[in-house]
Write a protein that holds these residues in place. Sequence first.
Motif, PDB file in Angstrom:
ATOM      1  N   TYR A  84       1.503  -0.153  -4.721  1.00 54.20           N
ATOM      2  CA  TYR A  84       2.959  -0.273  -5.421  1.00 54.20           C
ATOM      3  C   TYR A  84       3.445  -1.551  -5.706  1.00 54.20           C
ATOM      4  O   TYR A  84       3.579  -2.546  -4.958  1.00 54.20           O
ATOM      5  N   ILE A  93       2.492   2.071  -9.895  1.00 61.13           N
ATOM      6  CA  ILE A  93       1.372   2.287  -9.146  1.00 61.13           C
ATOM      7  C   ILE A  93       0.271   1.884  -9.604  1.00 61.13           C
ATOM      8  O   ILE A  93      -0.106   2.604 -10.637  1.00 61.13           O
ATOM      9  N   ASP A 138      -3.796   2.082  -9.296  1.00 53.81           N
ATOM     10  CA  ASP A 138      -4.648   3.090  -8.463  1.00 53.81           C
ATOM     11  C   ASP A 138      -6.166   2.304  -8.447  1.00 53.81           C
ATOM     12  O   ASP A 138      -7.042   2.620  -7.658  1.00 53.81           O
ATOM     13  N   ALA A 148       1.102  -1.160  -0.138  1.00 53.72           N
ATOM     14  CA  ALA A 148       0.111   0.089  -0.109  1.00 53.72           C
ATOM     15  C   ALA A 148       0.923   1.234  -0.101  1.00 53.72           C
ATOM     16  O   ALA A 148       1.857   1.481   0.640  1.00 53.72           O
ATOM     17  N   THR A 149       0.486   2.375  -0.810  1.00 50.82           N
ATOM     18  CA  THR A 149       1.242   3.489  -0.942  1.00 50.82           C
ATOM     19  C   THR A 149       0.298   4.697  -1.170  1.00 50.82           C
ATOM     20  O   THR A 149      -1.093   4.411  -1.353  1.00 50.82           O
ATOM     21  N   THR A 150       0.327   5.855  -0.969  1.00 50.46           N
ATOM     22  CA  THR A 150      -0.347   7.088  -1.419  1.00 50.46           C
ATOM     23  C   THR A 150      -0.906   6.809  -2.719  1.00 50.46           C
ATOM     24  O   THR A 150      -0.051   6.769  -3.826  1.00 50.46           O
ATOM     25  N   GLY A 151      -1.992   6.712  -2.925  1.00 53.87           N
ATOM     26  CA  GLY A 151      -2.746   7.000  -4.209  1.00 53.87           C
ATOM     27  C   GLY A 151      -2.945   5.749  -4.937  1.00 53.87           C
ATOM     28  O   GLY A 151      -3.278   5.273  -6.131  1.00 53.87           O
ATOM     29  N   ARG A 157      -6.995   0.515  -2.124  1.00 54.33           N
ATOM     30  CA  ARG A 157      -6.672   1.129  -0.943  1.00 54.33           C
ATOM     31  C   ARG A 157      -5.625   0.335  -0.290  1.00 54.33           C
ATOM     32  O   ARG A 157      -4.907   1.028   0.467  1.00 54.33           O
ATOM     33  N   ASP A 158      -5.454  -0.959  -0.291  1.00 53.85           N
ATOM     34  CA  ASP A 158      -4.385  -1.682   0.373  1.00 53.85           C
ATOM     35  C   ASP A 158      -4.093  -2.945  -0.686  1.00 53.85           C
ATOM     36  O   ASP A 158      -4.607  -3.194  -1.806  1.00 53.85           O
TER      37      ASP A 158
END
Length: 72
Positions: free
Chosen positions: A39, A59, A61, A33-36, A69-70
């Motif tokens: 990964y 990434i 999305d 999980a990462t922002t947006g 989200r995860d």
Amino acid sequence: MYGVSDPTVPPSADAVVTVPIPDGTHAGITLRATTGGVYVTRLHPRDQCARHGVRRGDIIDAINGIPCRDAE
């Protein structure tokens, strides 16, 4: 196939990539999980995502229009 008009052209940033996962095959990726989104941390070179242009460091999305989200 790539999600662009010419399947021989690799996707650029923000590209939509279509990765079919037929029965008996695997996506072949490990996610974190990462922002947006999530990964791509590992990629099995013989599985579907690698065959269709997904690379380590990408990434993701959304999958099938559902936001990621995860890594679950």
